[in-house]
Design a protein around this motif. Structure first.
Motif, short mmCIF file in Angstrom:
data_model
loop_
_atom_site.label_atom_id
_atom_site.label_comp_id
_atom_site.label_asym_id
_atom_site.label_seq_id
_atom_site.Cartn_x
_atom_site.Cartn_y
_atom_site.Cartn_z
N LYS A 26 -35.61 34.05 -7.14
CA LYS A 26 -36.74 33.76 -8.04
C LYS A 26 -37.48 35.02 -8.48
CE LYS A 26 -38.35 30.68 -4.99
NZ LYS A 26 -37.17 30.47 -4.14
N ARG A 77 -41.41 38.36 -5.41
CA ARG A 77 -42.10 39.52 -4.83
C ARG A 77 -42.25 40.66 -5.83
NH1 ARG A 77 -39.55 36.19 -2.20
NH2 ARG A 77 -40.20 35.32 -0.22
N HIS A 132 -36.57 42.48 0.09
CA HIS A 132 -36.44 41.02 0.29
C HIS A 132 -34.95 40.64 0.43
CE1 HIS A 132 -36.92 36.76 -0.24
NE2 HIS A 132 -36.33 36.76 -1.43
N TYR A 154 -32.49 42.52 1.28
CA TYR A 154 -32.04 43.09 2.56
C TYR A 154 -32.40 42.15 3.71
CZ TYR A 154 -33.65 46.04 6.59
OH TYR A 154 -33.98 46.53 7.81
N SER A 155 -33.62 41.63 3.69
CA SER A 155 -34.04 40.75 4.79
C SER A 155 -33.22 39.45 4.79
CB SER A 155 -35.54 40.46 4.74
OG SER A 155 -35.84 39.52 3.73
N ASP A 210 -30.92 38.27 7.78
CA ASP A 210 -31.33 36.98 8.32
C ASP A 210 -30.14 36.02 8.43
OD1 ASP A 210 -33.56 35.25 9.11
OD2 ASP A 210 -33.13 34.12 7.31
N ARG A 230 -28.60 31.49 -1.91
CA ARG A 230 -28.73 31.53 -3.36
C ARG A 230 -27.51 30.90 -4.05
NH1 ARG A 230 -31.32 37.69 -4.02
NH2 ARG A 230 -33.48 37.10 -3.73
N ILE A 289 -42.99 45.90 6.95
CA ILE A 289 -41.65 45.37 7.26
C ILE A 289 -41.16 45.76 8.66
CG2 ILE A 289 -41.05 45.35 4.81
CD1 ILE A 289 -39.19 47.68 5.28
N LEU A 326 -42.28 42.10 9.09
CA LEU A 326 -41.06 41.28 9.06
C LEU A 326 -40.25 41.31 10.36
CD1 LEU A 326 -41.48 41.23 5.91
CD2 LEU A 326 -39.03 41.09 5.80
N VAL A 327 -40.00 42.52 10.86
CA VAL A 327 -39.18 42.62 12.07
C VAL A 327 -39.86 41.89 13.22
CG1 VAL A 327 -38.27 44.19 13.82
CG2 VAL A 327 -37.97 44.74 11.40
N GLN A 349 -39.52 38.19 12.80
CA GLN A 349 -38.13 37.75 13.04
C GLN A 349 -37.81 37.74 14.54
OE1 GLN A 349 -36.19 36.44 10.93
NE2 GLN A 349 -34.06 36.88 11.37
N LYS A 401 -43.20 37.26 9.26
CA LYS A 401 -41.88 37.30 8.61
C LYS A 401 -41.95 36.95 7.11
CE LYS A 401 -39.49 32.90 9.03
NZ LYS A 401 -38.35 32.15 9.45
N PHE A 456 -46.20 29.33 1.63
CA PHE A 456 -44.82 29.48 1.14
C PHE A 456 -43.81 29.14 2.25
CE2 PHE A 456 -40.98 31.62 -0.22
CZ PHE A 456 -41.00 31.47 -1.60
N GLN A 457 -44.08 29.63 3.46
CA GLN A 457 -43.13 29.40 4.55
C GLN A 457 -43.17 27.96 5.03
OE1 GLN A 457 -40.69 31.65 5.80
NE2 GLN A 457 -40.01 29.65 6.53
N ASP A 514 -41.18 26.12 2.63
CA ASP A 514 -39.78 26.45 2.89
C ASP A 514 -39.22 25.57 4.02
OD1 ASP A 514 -38.26 28.72 1.56
OD2 ASP A 514 -37.53 28.86 3.64
C1 GRG Z 1 -37.10 44.77 7.87
C2 GRG Z 1 -36.66 43.70 5.65
C3 GRG Z 1 -36.48 43.67 7.11
C4 GRG Z 1 -35.80 42.65 7.70
C5 GRG Z 1 -35.43 42.55 9.13
C6 GRG Z 1 -34.08 39.72 9.02
C7 GRG Z 1 -35.53 40.03 9.14
C8 GRG Z 1 -35.96 41.30 9.78
C9 GRG Z 1 -36.48 39.21 8.67
C10 GRG Z 1 -36.20 37.92 7.99
C11 GRG Z 1 -37.34 37.57 7.10
C12 GRG Z 1 -37.07 36.34 6.29
C13 GRG Z 1 -35.70 36.09 5.75
C14 GRG Z 1 -38.08 35.50 6.03
C15 GRG Z 1 -37.95 34.27 5.20
C16 GRG Z 1 -38.78 34.42 3.96
C17 GRG Z 1 -38.40 33.41 2.91
C18 GRG Z 1 -39.14 32.14 2.89
C19 GRG Z 1 -37.41 33.66 2.05
C20 GRG Z 1 -37.05 32.85 0.87
O1 GRG Z 1 -37.73 33.43 -0.24
P1 GRG Z 1 -37.51 32.94 -1.72
O2 GRG Z 1 -37.57 31.44 -1.76
O3 GRG Z 1 -35.99 33.38 -1.98
O4 GRG Z 1 -38.43 33.67 -2.60
P2 GRG Z 1 -35.27 33.80 -3.36
O5 GRG Z 1 -33.80 33.56 -3.07
O6 GRG Z 1 -35.79 32.93 -4.46
O7 GRG Z 1 -35.55 35.23 -3.59
#
Ligand code: GRG
Length: 286
Positions: A45, A48, A77, A79-80, A84, A96, A141, A146-147, A150, A173, A210-211, A214
């Protein structure tokens, strides 16, 4: 133009710049550039990066000045998401709407694709020459962002948990990247202390909502629309609001957070886009 049309139009701007910033598939080593492009150009989407641009304009900036910072947010994002999805984390097959990066390219290449996106993101942040931006993103992050989220997410899997733990996971996260994207845009436009505080509170509440949404979509959603396998949180025994409070109460908590997000914004500014975004987040189906 309605909000989803704005999202599509501005998303294309992000897409065009990502295209310019990412190494081409013809560059050696071909496979890693292919994997990076596979994951980045798979239809996210782009929320960010757009938060960076919208906060920049909201705080008085003109045009697309911080586009490199915006693209850096999308790279972090993505990358995460790649990491993940790895077998050592959530072990997901679909992201996706396509096979996850490690399914398409092996675990080794997916891990390295994430690492390379991390590096490239900081190269793009450095374009600003602004140390505060680099420091804030690094902080958001790492283990305080984020880390950290997670880690607790992984450790809580399959165990009992309470609301405090859940808030910790969501704040770190998910909300931290959303908030830092907004903060970077506002900082680059020279926002004052009150504006920074407002946009930070907006980001935190929006990110928490948002979460929760989700997690609700993982139960109520549709795999085709979401582009990822529904029901995966439940199968893994993930800590989620619906697991703790049920769907109805979770929806109501998310709604309250959306109201708090809107209420964080100062009434003397044009908050239209951020209000529409908040409504999009609570009503989204993808
Ligand atoms: C240091 C960047 C970094 C990562 C290492 C793997 C990890 C630690 C963290 C995972 C964080 C994570 C995946 C959180 C979920 C956030 C979330 C709700 C993602 C979905 O976001 P959308 O809906 O996705 O915006 P799109 O696909 O639309 O971009």
């Amino acid at each position: 133009m309605d909000f989803e049309q704005v999202l599509e139009r501005e998303g294309l701007l992000i897409e065009n710049h990502l295209e310019r910033y990412l190494p081409s598939e013809d560059e050696i080593p071909f496979i890693i550039h292919k994997a990076i492009r596979y994951s980045v150009f798979s239809g996210g989407k782009r929320l960010r990066p757009l938060l960076v641009l919208w906060a920049y304009r909201w705080a008085g900036g003109i045009g697309d000045g911080p586009i490199s910072v915006a693209c850096a947010m999308e790279l972090i994002h993505t990358y995460s998401l790649i990491h993940d999805d790895l077998p050592c984390m959530d072990n997901d097959d679909l992201r996706r709407g396509k096979p996850t990066c490690h399914r398409a390219f092996t675990e080794g290449i997916a891990t390295l694709a994430g690492d390379a996106l991390h590096a490239l993101a900081f190269e793009l942040l450095a374009v600003t020459g602004n140390i505060q931006i680099i420091r804030e993103v690094a902080h958001a992050i790492g283990t305080k962002g984020l880390v950290g989220g997670q880690v607790i997410d992984l450790l809580t899997e399959g165990h009992e948990f309470n609301e405090e733990t859940l808030k910790y996971i969501h704040y770190h996260k998910t909300a931290s990247l959303i908030t830092v994207a907004l903060r970077c845009g506002a900082l680059l436009a020279g926002a004052n202390t009150e504006e920074m505080e407002s946009i930070t509170n907006y980001g935190t509440n929006l990110g928490l909502a948002f979460q929760i949404v989700d997690d609700i979509l993982d139960i109520k959603g549709n795999t085709t629309q979401l582009g990822k396998t529904v029901g995966s949180d439940e199968n893994k025994g993930k800590a989620t609001y619906p697991r703790l409070f049920g769907i109805e109460r979770s929806e109501s908590i998310a709604g309250d957070l959306i109201d708090c997000a809107k209420g964080s914004l100062p009434p003397d500014k044009d908050n239209t886009l951020f209000f529409e975004l908040a409504d999009f987040v609570i009503n989204r189906v993808y």
